[in-house]
Design an enzyme around this catalytic site. Sequence first.
Site, PDB file in Angstrom:
ATOM      1  N   CYS A   1     -22.448  25.346 -17.139  1.00 38.54           N
ATOM      2  CA  CYS A   1     -21.218  26.161 -17.761  1.00 38.54           C
ATOM      3  C   CYS A   1     -21.464  26.828 -18.875  1.00 38.54           C
ATOM      4  O   CYS A   1     -22.040  26.543 -19.875  1.00 38.54           O
ATOM      5  CB  CYS A   1     -20.192  25.007 -18.171  1.00 38.54           C
ATOM      6  SG  CYS A   1     -18.523  25.520 -18.904  1.00 38.54           S
TER       7      CYS A   1
ATOM      8  N   HIS B   1     -14.944  16.377 -10.141  1.00 40.21           N
ATOM      9  CA  HIS B   1     -15.908  17.260 -10.168  1.00 40.21           C
ATOM     10  C   HIS B   1     -17.143  16.975 -11.423  1.00 40.21           C
ATOM     11  O   HIS B   1     -16.837  16.981 -12.677  1.00 40.21           O
ATOM     12  CB  HIS B   1     -15.061  18.606 -10.726  1.00 40.21           C
ATOM     13  CG  HIS B   1     -15.890  19.969 -10.763  1.00 40.21           C
ATOM     14  ND1 HIS B   1     -15.898  20.928  -9.897  1.00 40.21           N
ATOM     15  CD2 HIS B   1     -16.863  20.320 -11.802  1.00 40.21           C
ATOM     16  CE1 HIS B   1     -16.433  21.952 -10.437  1.00 40.21           C
ATOM     17  NE2 HIS B   1     -17.279  21.622 -11.599  1.00 40.21           N
TER      18      HIS B   1
ATOM     19  N   ARG C   1     -19.224  30.222  -6.693  1.00 39.37           N
ATOM     20  CA  ARG C   1     -18.549  30.713  -8.019  1.00 39.37           C
ATOM     21  C   ARG C   1     -19.206  29.818  -9.227  1.00 39.37           C
ATOM     22  O   ARG C   1     -19.823  30.223 -10.043  1.00 39.37           O
ATOM     23  CB  ARG C   1     -17.242  30.422  -7.794  1.00 39.37           C
ATOM     24  CG  ARG C   1     -16.204  30.814  -8.987  1.00 39.37           C
ATOM     25  CD  ARG C   1     -16.072  30.063 -10.296  1.00 39.37           C
ATOM     26  NE  ARG C   1     -15.445  28.734  -9.913  1.00 39.37           N
ATOM     27  CZ  ARG C   1     -15.403  27.813 -11.036  1.00 39.37           C
ATOM     28  NH1 ARG C   1     -15.761  28.214 -12.033  1.00 39.37           N
ATOM     29  NH2 ARG C   1     -15.128  26.451 -10.757  1.00 39.37           N
TER      30      ARG C   1
ATOM     31  N   ASN D   1     -23.423  21.278 -11.159  1.00 40.38           N
ATOM     32  CA  ASN D   1     -22.618  20.452 -10.498  1.00 40.38           C
ATOM     33  C   ASN D   1     -23.738  19.551  -9.476  1.00 40.38           C
ATOM     34  O   ASN D   1     -24.606  19.877  -9.239  1.00 40.38           O
ATOM     35  CB  ASN D   1     -21.499  21.199  -9.689  1.00 40.38           C
ATOM     36  CG  ASN D   1     -20.355  20.344  -9.469  1.00 40.38           C
ATOM     37  OD1 ASN D   1     -20.365  19.095  -9.551  1.00 40.38           O
ATOM     38  ND2 ASN D   1     -19.246  21.012  -8.940  1.00 40.38           N
TER      39      ASN D   1
END
Length: 387
Positions: free
Chosen positions: A318, A285, A82, A327
Amino acid sequence: MSRLIRHRSCSKLSLPSSKSYLNQTRNVTTTYGSSSSRRSSLQKRTNITSSYSRRFTSVSSNRYASSVASQRFVKIVECGVRDGLQNEPSIVDVETKVQLLERLAEAGLTAIESGAMVSKKGVPQMATTPEVLQTMKPWQGVSYPVLVPNVKGLENLLQIIQASSVAEGTPVVNEIAVFTAASDSFNKANTNKNVAESLVELEKVVKKATENGMRVRGYVSTVITCPFEGLIDPKRVTEVAKALLDMGCYEISLGDTVGTGTNASVRRLLEEVLKVLPADKIAVHNHDTYGMAVANVMTALEYGIRTVDSSVAGLGGCPFSPGATGNVATEDLVHALHGAGYETGVDLRKLVTTGQWISDKLGRRNESRAGRGWSARWSREEQKGSK
């Protein structure tokens, strides 16, 4: 449509208090190496663990030190399918996404984000989430949370679940994730709502999800820095996180979306948040824009945090945070955790192989430094062995 379940062989600062905030807005195991080497690694860490304990007895609450000394398992929430793929310029086909889910489960990950019920125009990469959910073969003991921004998204997801039951009526997805930010500007760019307005919507989502037997995880983005507003006050992060927890989220993931976090800023954040929320309700995160993600995770572990988000091969970025990279790479994270004596239940070799596989599929460089390193090492060893 009925399918079999796969079985794993082993498994800022104008905000009032969170309650008044919502009230006002309503008006508007395998580790690498043998078990003996792991025991040896743990023994080598004894003095360091003791040092942590002494430090946090004087600097912070004793619970942090005892947590560091006793909790050696770290849960990894894999976000590659995702959060990792959403920023890819070309649409990744359903088959590849399903294969990636399968490989990650086989590597030992037990929480793998499977997609998002978001705007196809805003995040076109997630438009195939329904097909992915209808095609995938879930593993028993593995959760496949789906990101849901609003009630409409949840209703669409519930329809897919009803049409895609697996063996014995077990739903293919029994967990969702909801998200907001600590910054109004970022949240408006992401959802066209300010933070207060988003919390009103999310409360409805959480209520409906729990009524349907689903677990709900909450995300707070831009907890260190906002790409539009700059530095974020940890008190604001705390209030937003508490609002999500109070409405029924079982865990809150604090997102360093821009990836500017450092040892000092992570400490400031957690020392504020943990005054109000317990460590076992918090996850971290960390995006790796400035190469600090693994170090920031290790800092969070000192405060008793034991759930960490990551993305295989360092996939991602993002769409609403210009310049942010992916990430923290799951391979880098597992390499660091195992080397520090923590356990994750993840097979590093299978994980590294998966990271290289998806990087090749996407035609991009594998952003995991540990992944590249281990791949090169194993390749040399195989070449030697074949001579």
